[in-house]
Design a protein around this motif. Structure first.
Motif, PDB file in Angstrom:
ATOM      1  N   VAL A 122       0.919  -1.170  -0.065  1.00 38.38           N
ATOM      2  CA  VAL A 122       0.024   0.027  -0.096  1.00 38.38           C
ATOM      3  C   VAL A 122       0.806   1.215   0.092  1.00 38.38           C
ATOM      4  O   VAL A 122       0.660   1.923  -0.672  1.00 38.38           O
ATOM      5  N   VAL A 123       1.785   1.153   0.903  1.00 36.25           N
ATOM      6  CA  VAL A 123       2.732   2.521   0.896  1.00 36.25           C
ATOM      7  C   VAL A 123       3.554   2.657  -0.368  1.00 36.25           C
ATOM      8  O   VAL A 123       3.795   3.721  -0.767  1.00 36.25           O
ATOM      9  N   LEU A 124       4.096   1.576  -0.991  1.00 32.87           N
ATOM     10  CA  LEU A 124       4.669   1.714  -2.168  1.00 32.87           C
ATOM     11  C   LEU A 124       3.777   2.168  -3.301  1.00 32.87           C
ATOM     12  O   LEU A 124       4.374   2.939  -4.018  1.00 32.87           O
ATOM     13  N   ALA A 125       2.591   1.705  -3.267  1.00 36.66           N
ATOM     14  CA  ALA A 125       1.690   2.462  -4.255  1.00 36.66           C
ATOM     15  C   ALA A 125       1.327   3.698  -4.120  1.00 36.66           C
ATOM     16  O   ALA A 125       1.381   4.560  -5.273  1.00 36.66           O
ATOM     17  N   GLY A 126       1.266   4.138  -2.784  1.00 33.85           N
ATOM     18  CA  GLY A 126       0.676   5.280  -2.520  1.00 33.85           C
ATOM     19  C   GLY A 126       1.784   6.416  -2.662  1.00 33.85           C
ATOM     20  O   GLY A 126       1.648   7.533  -3.143  1.00 33.85           O
ATOM     21  N   LEU A 127       3.016   6.066  -2.678  1.00 33.51           N
ATOM     22  CA  LEU A 127       4.238   6.974  -2.864  1.00 33.51           C
ATOM     23  C   LEU A 127       4.871   6.772  -4.379  1.00 33.51           C
ATOM     24  O   LEU A 127       5.715   7.703  -4.671  1.00 33.51           O
TER      25      LEU A 127
END
Length: 543
Positions: A122-127
């Motif tokens: 989720v964090v990789l996609a969000g950033l």
């Protein structure tokens, strides 16, 4: 020989940086039973706030001074030229600046591969970042919520899935804010010493301290199967037979400061504290089964002390602490955890106090004749290294001959049922999604940040790991972080720990020799970055 105008530089990085902080204190009532003997399951309050800190670093883009996140979260430079940021017709758009983002969290440890992977994805996609450019590192407090969605059927566990979603959302939000606030900054490294950590591989000799017989019969779980001598009973507790000077007491500290050009007539640039990076190896196991409060353990008091003094957030990285912990631990008294944190906090502040002003080096400016000729060293502005690059790769590790869960249950039949159930649940979660063949892949991240390195992996390596990589790096500072990203939330003990039958050895599915292989792998990645030619000072491309 030293000459006039020679400088003593502080190792560091000069580029762009941004920082953001979020409060991730969980709701009261969340499952926080991390100890077998605990007679409670859900938290009943909070000792100190649990925090998440995001730091973004990037190389400066020619002609632009800021970076904006796009709606999809990816970082792109602001266009330069017109007041509203639109690209000037005669001036090409600046190239993209892709940051490195480190996120430190007050949290326990991942129990399952799917939970860690779900949050990080989720964090990789969000950033909008590739995997090698994101680190999510846990402080390893043993007084935090249980990070296991498969415990949803247990008391307090129903709150865990939503809390994991909250962690991911807060990490994305903080990461975006850190990237959006990228501005010229300097990061300088220094080293301190703290004697909080001690060896925790205690061996009770035959007869113990009260004359009880000690059973060292090998069992199916492998707890003592590798013991070749009668060492006695291995337990996890302060071992006073290991001299303090044999314990790694290194604290690596990074001072991150925003830099503005020097005002007219001023010799030094104007700087503002942005963050303090603290890397120390010591298990946060002060608070144990008697404590019902969610707590960052000693990290909380350390952070509050340093932040009060510096006015900037602290990002804490747990070091290679597989066999290190405080002497006094396993208590319900939060004052003990605060005392431990105060000790570490003062060590951090002492090291920071010895640094020259941000963005400067000490220069031998002149000699004053007095009763003796006096060499005067004064701070002078200096340019730091602008190198910023990242690499990630896996090392293949062998598994030991693992007992089945049924064998473990049979061997542990005589211990407290709650402790036995906790052990079995942990073993089941640890293997699921990780032990899928005769070997496992253990990922490692190495970042070069100016003159220093950051080495991170998901396991719990013994402190020999950080000693080894720091020795290899020579005079370059190295942050070494356990419990970062995943998968592979397992101990990496020394071979001697297997011989002694230490808990860390029989708990780990990895075979002896795994720590040495990880050390070789990390050193190879450091060498790869260190020997790569540095990019031109105006380049934004990673090498």
């Amino acid at each position: 020989m030293v000459s006039l105008h020679d400088q003593v530089k502080v190792p560091g990085f000069r580029g762009l940086a941004g920082v953001a902080r979020r409060d991730v204190t969980p709701p009261v009532g969340i499952r926080a039973r991390n100890w077998g003997p605990a007679d409670w399951n859900a938290s009943r309050g909070t000792h100190r706030a649990m925090t998440l800190t995001a730091i973004a670093l990037a190389q400066e883009s020619p002609g632009s001074a800021s970076v904006r996140p796009t709606p999809d979260g990816a970082a792109h430079p602001a266009q330069v030229g017109t007041p509203d940021g639109a690209a000037h017709p005669e001036r090409p758009a600046a190239p993209r600046v892709e940051p490195l983002v480190m996120i430190t969290v007050d949290a326990t440890w991942w129990r399952r591969v799917d939970d860690e992977r779900g949050v990080r994805d989720v964090v990789l996609a969000g950033l909008g970042l590739p995997p090698e450019r994101l680190l999510i590192s846990l402080s390893h407090t043993h007084a935090g919520p249980v990070l296991c969605s498969h415990d949803a059927d247990l008391e307090g566990g129903e709150l865990v899935p939503a809390y994991l979603e909250h962690l991911a959302a807060q990490a994305v939000d903080a990461g975006r804010e850190a990237v959006a606030s990228l501005a010229p900054a300097t990061l300088e490294w220094t080293t301190g010493r703290c004697s909080l950590a001690a060896d925790r591989e205690l061996i009770l000799g035959a007869g113990g301290s009260h004359g009880e017989p000690v059973d060292t019969t090998p069992g199916a779980s492998g707890t003592t199967a590798d013991v070749t001598e009668d060492f006695g009973l291995p337990v996890i507790g302060f071992n006073p037979t290991v001299p303090q000077d044999a314990t790694d007491d290194t604290v690596v500290i990074g001072r991150l400061s925003r830099v503005e050009p020097a005002a007219p007539g001023e010799p030094l640039p104007t700087t503002t504290p942005l963050a303090t990076i603290v890397n120390y190896a010591c298990h946060p196991t002060t608070l144990a089964w008697q404590n019902t409060l969610v707590s960052p353990d000693y990290v909380g008091a350390m952070r509050d002390l340093v932040e009060e003094s510096t006015g900037a957030p602290v990002a804490f990285f747990q070091g290679a602490s597989g066999e290190l912990a405080p002497r006094e631990q396993y208590t319900g008294d939060v004052a003990v955890a605060d005392r431990h944190g105060t000790s570490l906090g003062h060590a951090v502040l002492a090291a920071l106090a010895e640094l020259p002003p941000p963005g400067t080096a000490l220069e031998l400016t002149h000699v004053v004749q007095s009763g003796a000729p006096l060499g005067v060293w004064e701070p002078r502005p200096v340019e730091g290294s602008r190198v910023l690059r990242a690499v990630s790769d896996v090392v293949v590790l062998a598994l030991r001959d693992l007992p089945t869960l049924a064998q473990m249950e049979a061997e542990w039949a005589d211990i407290d049922p709650r402790s036995r159930d906790e052990r079995l649940r942990r073993a089941r979660n640890l293997r699921d999604g990780y032990v899928t063949g005769p070997t496992v892949e253990h990922p490692t991240w190495v970042w070069q940040i100016g003159d220093g390195f950051l080495v991170a992996h998901p396991g719990e390596a013994y402190s020999r790991f950080q000693r080894t990589v720091r020795e290899r790096a020579g005079d370059r500072p190295v942050v070494v972080a356990n419990l970062t990203n995943g998968p592979g939330f397992v101990y990496l003990p020394t071979d001697q720990a297997y011989v002694r039958g230490a808990y860390q050895a029989w708990q780990s599915p990895l075979a002896p020799g795994s720590l040495a292989r990880l050390e070789q792998h990390a050193n190879h990645l450091i060498d790869t970055l260190a020997t790569t030619p540095a990019p031109a000072q105006t380049s934004t491309e990673d090498q």
